[in-house]
Every structure is written in C-alpha cells, then in structure tokens.
Design an enzyme around this catalytic site. Structure first.
Site, PDB file in Angstrom:
ATOM      1  N   ASP A   7       0.859  -1.185   0.000  1.00 55.00           N
ATOM      2  CA  ASP A   7       0.000   0.000   0.000  1.00 55.00           C
ATOM      3  C   ASP A   7       0.893   1.231   0.000  1.00 55.00           C
ATOM      4  OD1 ASP A   7      -2.612   1.315   0.169  1.00 55.00           O
ATOM      5  OD2 ASP A   7      -1.965   1.937   2.162  1.00 55.00           O
ATOM      6  N   GLU A   9       0.959   5.734   0.597  1.00 54.72           N
ATOM      7  CA  GLU A   9       0.318   6.991   0.987  1.00 54.72           C
ATOM      8  C   GLU A   9       0.958   8.095   0.152  1.00 54.72           C
ATOM      9  OE1 GLU A   9      -2.281   6.996   2.757  1.00 54.72           O
ATOM     10  OE2 GLU A   9      -2.113   4.965   3.587  1.00 54.72           O
ATOM     11  N   GLU A  52      -5.863  18.183   3.153  1.00 54.21           N
ATOM     12  CA  GLU A  52      -6.791  17.070   2.944  1.00 54.21           C
ATOM     13  C   GLU A  52      -6.070  15.728   3.014  1.00 54.21           C
ATOM     14  OE1 GLU A  52      -6.296  19.564   0.916  1.00 54.21           O
ATOM     15  OE2 GLU A  52      -8.178  20.717   0.796  1.00 54.21           O
ATOM     16  N   HIS A  57      -3.803  10.506   6.324  1.00 57.21           N
ATOM     17  CA  HIS A  57      -2.709   9.650   6.817  1.00 57.21           C
ATOM     18  C   HIS A  57      -1.890  10.246   7.953  1.00 57.21           C
ATOM     19  CE1 HIS A  57      -0.353  12.275   4.252  1.00 57.21           C
ATOM     20  NE2 HIS A  57      -0.821  11.736   3.143  1.00 57.21           N
ATOM     21  N   HIS A 150      -5.006   6.172   8.005  1.00 55.93           N
ATOM     22  CA  HIS A 150      -4.390   5.310   7.005  1.00 55.93           C
ATOM     23  C   HIS A 150      -2.881   5.260   7.256  1.00 55.93           C
ATOM     24  CE1 HIS A 150      -7.707   5.292   3.743  1.00 55.93           C
ATOM     25  NE2 HIS A 150      -8.228   5.582   4.926  1.00 55.93           N
ATOM     26  N   ASP A 155      -2.098  -0.810   6.580  1.00 56.20           N
ATOM     27  CA  ASP A 155      -3.107  -1.168   5.595  1.00 56.20           C
ATOM     28  C   ASP A 155      -2.688  -2.401   4.795  1.00 56.20           C
ATOM     29  OD1 ASP A 155      -4.532   0.939   6.530  1.00 56.20           O
ATOM     30  OD2 ASP A 155      -4.470   2.134   4.695  1.00 56.20           O
TER      31      ASP A 155
END
Length: 227
Positions: A7, A9, A52, A57, A150, A155
């Site tokens: 995963d 970010e 945002e 995260h 997150h 994740d």
C-alpha cells in the site's frame, strides 16, 4: 508462490499533477502466508502536504522533512519486490505512483502484468457490496480497531488478511486445484480448472427388470409408453 502485498500513501490523487508518494509498506507472502519480511519507508516529497491528504494519513511536512528521497531507497525497494506479483487495493492507483517515482529516478517501471487488484477480486466475489478495505475487514471479521488513520504498512497488513479471504480463506486447497490457472485483471477474474473426468457408469436395465416391466405393461390399458 511469492507475492507482495503493498500500500502507498501520497500527497494527492495523481502524479501527473505533481503529487508524490510519501510512504510505502510491503509485506511478503509465500503460498498465501505472511513470512514476516517487510519493506517500509517514508519519503520526503519535496513539496508541501495538502491539508486534505494529511487528514487521511497524518503525515505532516515536519515529519517528512528529514526523510530520504525515494531515489535513495529505490534499489532496495526493487530488490525486495523482485519479480513477484504485486497485490494492492485499487492497485492502479498505487502502480501509478510507484512507477512515476521509479521513472523519475531512472529505474525501470513495474509491469502492469504483475498487478493484482483486490477491488477486482472483491467485485467478483461480492457483487454489489461495499468494496472499501474497511468494509471487507468488517465482512471477514478482521480487527481494524487500531486503524485510526491510514498507514501504508498497517493497511498492507490488513489487506494481506483480506486477500487470503478473497482467495478462499485458509482452506484454499478446497476451492482451487493445485494445477489451476488464475488470471486477474482490473475488471474480472478468469479461472481455468483442470478436472479429472471419469467414464460414465452403465445404467441399462437388467433382463429381469425388463421382464418385470413387460408384465406391468400388460396390466395397463393402452399405456402411452408401451409403443
């Protein structure tokens, strides 16, 4: 079979708009069992973090300021993933970012033929259902209580558990033959199974059964099946 569950970010949604990858977490699985080998890194994106994205995260400009550039760890990342299939949730998004970062520092990109998208798998197994990672964790009873924001490695750990369930759970052998062929695309899963065919068993009536049937027909007036 070795697979990498991963995963990322990022600072946003599209590397073509200047967004960068700021974290990646990779987990090694062999025969659908995690081995404990991981690759995890944070990167300085060389740009500010939009509010945002930080809300999702929690990775701030201050936290990422002293982190290395992706280029500094790109070779280590490539050595970890090797030539194994790469499994991600909405994998096209993550592939766009890792390939943009690899291209930017002169490394070959990861071929899309290695991409396994768990969203595509979930669409086939649970058509019409919610397909977010949270929704799939709830469906399969996977504890995510520690996931307040997150995080790439966290994740990936959750996704590894979801992936096993999407592939049939721990009793994989009951669902897929060892010599089956599975092809995963972003839209569907095609499965070809090699089956063992047996010769049909004889079902003809015996002479005794035929004789008994003839006697029975004599007791029926104009039987439809007697012609």
């Amino acid at each position: 079979m070795r697979e990498i569950i991963f995963d990322t970010e990022t600072t946003g949604f599209d590397p073509k708009n200047g967004d960068r990858m700021v974290e990646i977490g990779c987990i090694e699985m062999i025969n659908r069992v995690t081995t404990g080998n991981t690759f995890h890194a944070y990167f300085n994106p060389q740009r500010s973090m939009p509010a945002e994205a930080e809300a999702v995260h929690g990775l701030s400009d201050a936290f990422l300021a002293d982190k290395p550039l992706f280029a500094a760890r790109a070779q280590e990342f490539l050595e970890f993933i090797g030539d194994s299939p790469m499994v991600a949730h909405n994998a096209g998004f993550d592939f766009n970012f890792i390939n943009a970062e690899l291209s930017a520092c002169g490394h070959p990109i990861v071929g899309l033929d290695r991409m396994v998208d768990t969203v595509a798998l979930a669409k086939v197994r649970h058509p019409g259902a919610k397909l977010s990672l949270d929704a799939l964790c709830s469906r399969y009873g996977i504890d995510r209580s520690h996931r307040t924001k997150h995080g790439a490695l966290l994740d990936a750990e959750l996704l590894a558990q979801v992936y096993v369930e999407l592939r049939g759970g721990r009793q994989i052998g009951l669902e897929l033959a060892a010599d089956s062929i599975e092809i995963v695309t972003e839209t569907k899963v095609l499965v070809q199974r090699n089956r063992v065919f047996r010769q049909p068993r004889p079902h003809a009536a015996t002479e005794g059964e035929l004789a008994a049937h003839a006697v029975f027909l004599q007791s029926v007036d104009t039987p439809l099946w007697g012609a």
